[in-house]
Design a protein around this motif. Structure first.
Motif, PDB file in Angstrom:
ATOM      1  N   ASP A 118       0.871  -1.066  -0.046  1.00  0.00           N
ATOM      2  CA  ASP A 118       0.014  -0.036  -0.055  1.00  0.00           C
ATOM      3  C   ASP A 118       0.973   1.389  -0.047  1.00  0.00           C
ATOM      4  N   THR A 119       0.567   2.108  -0.813  1.00  0.00           N
ATOM      5  CA  THR A 119       1.391   3.331  -0.964  1.00  0.00           C
ATOM      6  C   THR A 119       0.584   4.556  -0.576  1.00  0.00           C
ATOM      7  N   ALA A 120       1.155   5.932  -0.730  1.00  0.00           N
ATOM      8  CA  ALA A 120       0.449   7.019  -0.528  1.00  0.00           C
ATOM      9  C   ALA A 120      -0.664   7.313  -1.437  1.00  0.00           C
ATOM     10  N   HIS A 121      -0.340   6.845  -2.792  1.00  0.00           N
ATOM     11  CA  HIS A 121      -1.246   6.958  -4.035  1.00  0.00           C
ATOM     12  C   HIS A 121      -1.757   5.945  -4.514  1.00  0.00           C
ATOM     13  N   GLY A 122      -1.461   4.639  -4.132  1.00  0.00           N
ATOM     14  CA  GLY A 122      -2.358   3.475  -4.710  1.00  0.00           C
ATOM     15  C   GLY A 122      -1.710   2.083  -4.166  1.00  0.00           C
ATOM     16  N   VAL A 123      -1.675   1.140  -5.021  1.00  0.00           N
ATOM     17  CA  VAL A 123      -1.414  -0.033  -4.375  1.00  0.00           C
ATOM     18  C   VAL A 123      -0.430  -0.860  -5.566  1.00  0.00           C
ATOM     19  N   THR A 124       0.680  -1.514  -5.007  1.00  0.00           N
ATOM     20  CA  THR A 124       1.262  -2.312  -5.966  1.00  0.00           C
ATOM     21  C   THR A 124       1.501  -3.841  -5.648  1.00  0.00           C
ATOM     22  N   VAL A 125       1.034  -4.498  -6.445  1.00  0.00           N
ATOM     23  CA  VAL A 125       0.979  -6.110  -6.026  1.00  0.00           C
ATOM     24  C   VAL A 125       1.918  -6.682  -7.093  1.00  0.00           C
ATOM     25  N   THR A 126       2.707  -7.506  -6.493  1.00  0.00           N
ATOM     26  CA  THR A 126       3.695  -8.547  -7.006  1.00  0.00           C
ATOM     27  C   THR A 126       3.411  -9.648  -7.144  1.00  0.00           C
ATOM     28  N   TYR A 127       3.539 -10.547  -8.184  1.00  0.00           N
ATOM     29  CA  TYR A 127       2.929 -11.815  -8.404  1.00  0.00           C
ATOM     30  C   TYR A 127       4.036 -12.590  -9.555  1.00  0.00           C
ATOM     31  N   THR A 128       3.998 -13.903  -9.307  1.00  0.00           N
ATOM     32  CA  THR A 128       4.657 -14.663 -10.401  1.00  0.00           C
ATOM     33  C   THR A 128       3.786 -15.224 -11.339  1.00  0.00           C
ATOM     34  N   GLN A 129       4.233 -15.177 -12.629  1.00  0.00           N
ATOM     35  CA  GLN A 129       3.355 -15.972 -13.643  1.00  0.00           C
ATOM     36  C   GLN A 129       4.298 -16.605 -14.751  1.00  0.00           C
ATOM     37  N   SER A 130       4.336 -17.746 -14.826  1.00  0.00           N
ATOM     38  CA  SER A 130       5.262 -18.434 -16.117  1.00  0.00           C
ATOM     39  C   SER A 130       6.635 -18.312 -15.369  1.00  0.00           C
ATOM     40  N   GLY A 131       6.993 -18.107 -14.376  1.00  0.00           N
ATOM     41  CA  GLY A 131       8.336 -18.299 -13.989  1.00  0.00           C
ATOM     42  C   GLY A 131       8.750 -16.972 -13.808  1.00  0.00           C
ATOM     43  N   ARG A 132       8.232 -15.918 -14.183  1.00  0.00           N
ATOM     44  CA  ARG A 132       8.548 -14.693 -14.170  1.00  0.00           C
ATOM     45  C   ARG A 132       7.991 -13.665 -12.785  1.00  0.00           C
ATOM     46  N   THR A 133       8.635 -12.886 -12.567  1.00  0.00           N
ATOM     47  CA  THR A 133       8.262 -12.024 -11.411  1.00  0.00           C
ATOM     48  C   THR A 133       7.554 -10.643 -12.110  1.00  0.00           C
ATOM     49  N   ARG A 134       6.330 -10.501 -11.737  1.00  0.00           N
ATOM     50  CA  ARG A 134       5.638  -9.242 -12.418  1.00  0.00           C
ATOM     51  C   ARG A 134       5.098  -8.484 -11.486  1.00  0.00           C
ATOM     52  N   SER A 135       4.779  -7.110 -11.772  1.00  0.00           N
ATOM     53  CA  SER A 135       3.959  -6.216 -10.751  1.00  0.00           C
ATOM     54  C   SER A 135       2.860  -5.647 -11.571  1.00  0.00           C
ATOM     55  N   ILE A 136       1.858  -5.030 -10.717  1.00  0.00           N
ATOM     56  CA  ILE A 136       1.103  -4.313 -11.178  1.00  0.00           C
ATOM     57  C   ILE A 136       0.339  -3.014 -10.320  1.00  0.00           C
ATOM     58  N   GLU A 137       0.248  -2.048 -10.784  1.00  0.00           N
ATOM     59  CA  GLU A 137      -0.079  -0.780 -10.060  1.00  0.00           C
ATOM     60  C   GLU A 137      -1.521  -0.541 -10.116  1.00  0.00           C
ATOM     61  N   ALA A 138      -2.048  -0.009  -9.172  1.00  0.00           N
ATOM     62  CA  ALA A 138      -3.731   0.328  -9.244  1.00  0.00           C
ATOM     63  C   ALA A 138      -4.056   1.492  -7.978  1.00  0.00           C
ATOM     64  N   ASP A 139      -5.239   1.968  -8.233  1.00  0.00           N
ATOM     65  CA  ASP A 139      -5.407   2.922  -7.336  1.00  0.00           C
ATOM     66  C   ASP A 139      -6.077   2.277  -5.942  1.00  0.00           C
ATOM     67  N   TYR A 140      -6.640   1.004  -6.158  1.00  0.00           N
ATOM     68  CA  TYR A 140      -7.049   0.253  -5.080  1.00  0.00           C
ATOM     69  C   TYR A 140      -7.051  -1.183  -5.319  1.00  0.00           C
ATOM     70  N   CYS A 141      -6.809  -1.855  -4.108  1.00  0.00           N
ATOM     71  CA  CYS A 141      -6.768  -3.466  -4.096  1.00  0.00           C
ATOM     72  C   CYS A 141      -7.958  -3.948  -3.244  1.00  0.00           C
ATOM     73  N   ILE A 142      -8.393  -4.962  -3.743  1.00  0.00           N
ATOM     74  CA  ILE A 142      -9.339  -6.037  -2.763  1.00  0.00           C
ATOM     75  C   ILE A 142      -8.737  -7.062  -2.659  1.00  0.00           C
ATOM     76  N   ALA A 143      -8.405  -7.762  -1.806  1.00  0.00           N
ATOM     77  CA  ALA A 143      -7.914  -8.852  -1.408  1.00  0.00           C
ATOM     78  C   ALA A 143      -8.947  -9.846  -1.027  1.00  0.00           C
ATOM     79  N   ALA A 144      -8.944 -10.588  -1.863  1.00  0.00           N
ATOM     80  CA  ALA A 144     -10.099 -11.652  -1.877  1.00  0.00           C
ATOM     81  C   ALA A 144      -9.375 -13.290  -1.774  1.00  0.00           C
ATOM     82  N   LEU A 145      -8.329 -13.353  -1.302  1.00  0.00           N
ATOM     83  CA  LEU A 145      -7.455 -14.379  -1.168  1.00  0.00           C
ATOM     84  C   LEU A 145      -8.267 -15.086   0.261  1.00  0.00           C
ATOM     85  N   PRO A 146      -7.990 -16.430   0.397  1.00  0.00           N
ATOM     86  CA  PRO A 146      -8.479 -16.783   1.724  1.00  0.00           C
ATOM     87  C   PRO A 146      -7.506 -16.395   2.886  1.00  0.00           C
ATOM     88  N   PRO A 147      -8.044 -16.183   3.884  1.00  0.00           N
ATOM     89  CA  PRO A 147      -7.104 -15.373   4.909  1.00  0.00           C
ATOM     90  C   PRO A 147      -5.908 -16.095   5.478  1.00  0.00           C
TER      91      PRO A 147
END
Length: 538
Positions: A322-351
Motif C-alpha cells: 500500500d502506498t500513498a497514492h495507490g497499491v502495488t501487487v507483485t506476483y509470479t506468472q510463468s516463472g517470471r516476477t511481475r507487478s501491477i499498480e492500481a488505485d485500489y486493491c481488494i484482497a479476496a484470497l483465503p485469509p
C-alpha cells in the motif's frame, strides 16, 4: 428530531394502539398485521426476507458527481473476487483479477472427465467421469433465501432442485450399535412416536400443570396424537409412516407395514434422532437448488460477464504494498516476477493464504488474518455403471447419514433414471477429512467403498466405474474448506479486516455470517464494493 415517512400516516402511540385494536376486532390478525406493516410497525414479507439493500455501482454515479472510475486490482479469482470485478465493472472500473490457479471459482470446483489436480501431498489425479457426470467438490447446494440465486437469475444460470432431505435415504450409526441401516422415514416415525408418547404421559401425570393451562394441555395432547401418530391410546406401537415391507398396490394388495418396532430405549440409544434437527436449520431447509450442469456454472458465468481479458490465471501473488497514492501487487506468472499498480486493491484470497503473503498493511491486519483458522473437508465422487440406488432402493437424491468416518453419502439430484450416476461417497470434515486426505486416492476409494457396502451391499463395489477424491486443506493456494472465526466476523479482533487498510479492502465468505456458503462471499464482496465506490465518489 423525529423523522416520519411521507408514505406513512402519523398518529400518536395511544391512538395507534386503539386503531390497531379496532382493526384486529373487525378484520382479524391478518388485517391487523398488514396494517401494522403499513404503519411501519411490522416488517412486510419482502423486507423480512431480504438482506440490506445493495445498490450496484453504475456509470451514472460518476456523471452526477463529476468523478471518474478507478483502477482496481483484485487478488483472488474465487466467488468474492469475481463478484467484486463484476459489480465494479457495471460502473466502468478498470479491474484486473490475479488468480494463482489455472481456473476461476476458488472453492467452487466442479470435477468433470479430464480434470486433473495435484494436492500438497503430491497425489496426482485425473478424473475419468463419463460425459454428463460430475461431482461438486466444493459447494453443492443453494438455499432459496440466499442471494446466490439472485446472481443465477441475473447471469442466466438455470437451476434445478437439490434434494437435501429424502425420506427413503438411510441412517446407519455403526458405532452406536446399529446392525443394519434404517430408512430416514422409519427412524423419524419411531423417534417422533416415542417422544409424543412420553410427553403425553408427562401431560397426563400433571407434570405440565405449572407450565401451561388445562386448556393448552388439551391442545398439546391433540397435537401429540398427530405428531407421533399415537392415537387415543397415547402409546406408540408403530405407524404406516415407518414404511412398508410390501407397498400398497391394486385390489388385494393393501400393503404390509414394516414390523418389529424397536423399543423406545433402542431407538434413543441408536442416536438416529440427532439428524432430524438438520432439516430445520435456516440454511439447510428445503427447498434447495443447484445450477443445472454443475455448480461451476456460476463462476463461469461471472467470468464471461467480466471478460477473460481482465483475469490473469497462474498469477500467484507474493506481495501487496500500500502506498500513498495507490497499491502495488507483485506476483509470479510463468516463472517470471511481475507487478501491477492500481488505485485500489481488494484482497479476496483465503485469509490463511493472505497471512503468508508479504504486505505492509500492519500488525493488526496480520494478527486478524492469523486468527482465521482453516477447516478441513473432503469429498469423493463415485461414478456407477447403473443407478442401482434408484432401481433397487427407490432413492432419488438426498443424503444418507452415518456415524462412520465417511459421515454423509449424497445421491445425485440430477440425471434421474439415466444409465449412469455419480454418488458423493463421503463428505466429511475435521479429523475424518484429514485421515482420508493422508491416504492415496486409491486407498481413499477402498476405504469409502468398504464402508458403503455395509449400507448398500455388494453393488456399491461391483457397479463402480471410477472415482475422484478432493480435499481442501491439501489444495494449493487455498488450503482450507472454510474458516472459523472466534465470536464471529464482527468481533473486535477482526475489525482491521472489515475496513480498508490504506487502499486495500478485504472480501471473502469468512467475513460474513454465512461462511462456507457462496452467499457469504457474494455479500462480503458487495460490502467491499460499496465501501470502495463510496470512497471514490467522495
Amino acid at each position: 428530531m423525529t423523522h416520519t415517512s411521507h408514505n406513512s400516516p402519523v398518529m400518536p402511540g395511544a391512538s395507534r394502539r386503539t386503531f390497531l385494536r379496532n382493526v384486529g376486532i373487525t378484520g382479524g390478525a391478518g388485517a391487523m398485521f398488514a396494517t401494522m406493516g403499513a404503519l411501519g410497525l411490522a416488517p412486510t414479507a419482502q423486507a423480512a426476507s431480504r438482506e440490506p439493500a445493495f445498490h450496484a455501482p453504475s456509470r451514472s454515479d460518476f456523471t452526477l458527481k463529476g468523478k471518474a472510475a478507478a483502477e482496481v486490482v483484485i487478488v483472488g479469482g474465487g466467488i468474492a473476487g469475481l463478484t467484486t470485478a463484476y459489480e465494479l465493472g457495471k460502473a466502468g472500473y478498470d479491474c484486473t483479477i490475479l488468480e494463482a490457479r489455472s481456473r476461476t471459482g476458488g472453492r467452487n470446483f466442479t470435477v468433470r472427465g479430464g480434470d486433473s489436480t495435484t494436492d500438497t501431498y503430491g497425489n496426482q489425479q485425473t478424473a475419468h467421469f463419463s460425459d454428463g457426470q460430475y461431482m461438486n467438490a466444493g459447494p453443492g447446494r443453494i438455499p432459496q433465501w440466499m442471494v446466490t440465486l439472485d446472481y443465477c437469475r441475473e447471469l442466466d444460470v438455470p437451476i434445478e432442485v437439490f434434494t437435501n432431505v429424502n425420506a427413503n435415504a438411510y441412517i446407519f450409526n455403526e458405532k452406536a450399535g446399529m446392525k443394519a441401516p434404517v430408512r430416514y422415514r422409519t427412524a423419524k416415525a419411531d423417534v417422533y412416536g416415542y417422544v409424543a408418547e412420553l410427553l403425553s404421559k408427562a401431560n397426563d401425570m400433571g407434570a405440565l400443570d405449572r407450565r401451561i393451562t388445562a386448556e393448552d394441555q388439551e391442545r398439546l395432547l391433540e397435537f401429540l396424537k398427530d405428531f407421533g401418530d399415537i392415537g387415543d391410546s397415547l402409546a406408540y406401537t408403530g405407524s404406516p409412516r415407518r414404511g412398508y415391507r410390501i407397498d400398497p398396490a391394486a385390489a388385494g394388495t393393501p400393503g404390509e407395514e414394516l414390523g418389529s418396532v424397536p423399543s423406545a430405549s433402542e431407538v434413543f440409544a441408536s442416536g438416529v434422532g440427532r439428524y432430524f434437527a438438520f432439516e430445520f436449520e435456516y440454511d439447510q431447509a428445503m427447498l434447495m437448488f443447484q445450477p443445472v450442469g454443475g455448480m461451476d456454472r456460476i463462476p463461469a458465468a461471472l467470468t464471461r460477464a467480466i471478460g477473460e481479458r481482465r483475469i490473469r490465471t497462474g498469477a500467484a501473488v507474493t506481495e501487496i504494498t500500500d502506498t500513498a497514492h495507490g497499491v502495488t501487487v507483485t506476483y509470479t506468472q510463468s516463472g517470471r516476477t511481475r507487478s501491477i499498480e492500481a488505485d485500489y486493491c481488494i484482497a479476496a484470497l483465503p485469509p490463511n493464504i493472505l497471512a503468508k503473503t508479504a504486505h505492509n498493511l500492519g500488525p493488526a491486519v496480520q494478527s486478524a488474518l492469523e486468527a482465521c483458522k482453516p477447516s478441513s473437508a473432503g469429498k469423493i465422487g463415485l461414478e456407477y455403471k447403473s443407478r442401482w440406488w434408484e432401481s433397487d432402493h427407490r432413492i432419488y437424491g438426498g443424503i444418507t447419514e452415518t456415524d462412520m468416518d465417511l459421515s454423509h453419502i449424497w445421491y445425485p439430484s440430477y440425471g434421474h433414471q439415466g444409465k449412469r450416476g455419480t454418488i458423493i461417497g463421503y463428505y466429511n470434515t475435521g479429523s475424518n477429512a484429514d485421515a482420508y486426505a493422508a491416504l492415496t486416492p486409491r486407498d481413499r476409494e477402498a476405504r469409502a467403498i468398504a464402508q458403503g457396502v455395509k449400507i448398500h451391499g455388494d453393488k456399491y463395489r461391483t457397479e463402480l466405474a471410477t472415482s475422484f477424491s478432493h480435499h481442501w486443506r491439501q489444495t494449493p493456494y487455498l488450503e482450507a474448506s472454510w474458516h472459523s472465526l472466534s465470536q464471529g466476523p464482527d468481533a473486535p479482533a477482526f475489525a482491521p479486516l472489515n475496513q480498508a487498510a490504506g487502499r486495500v479492502y478485504f472480501a471473502g465468505d469468512y467475513l460474513s455470517y454465512a461462511d462456507a456458503w457462496q452467499h457469504g462471499a457474494f455479500t462480503s464482496a458487495r460490502k467491499a464494493v460499496t465501501a470502495l465506490h463510496t470512497r471514490v465518489l467522495a
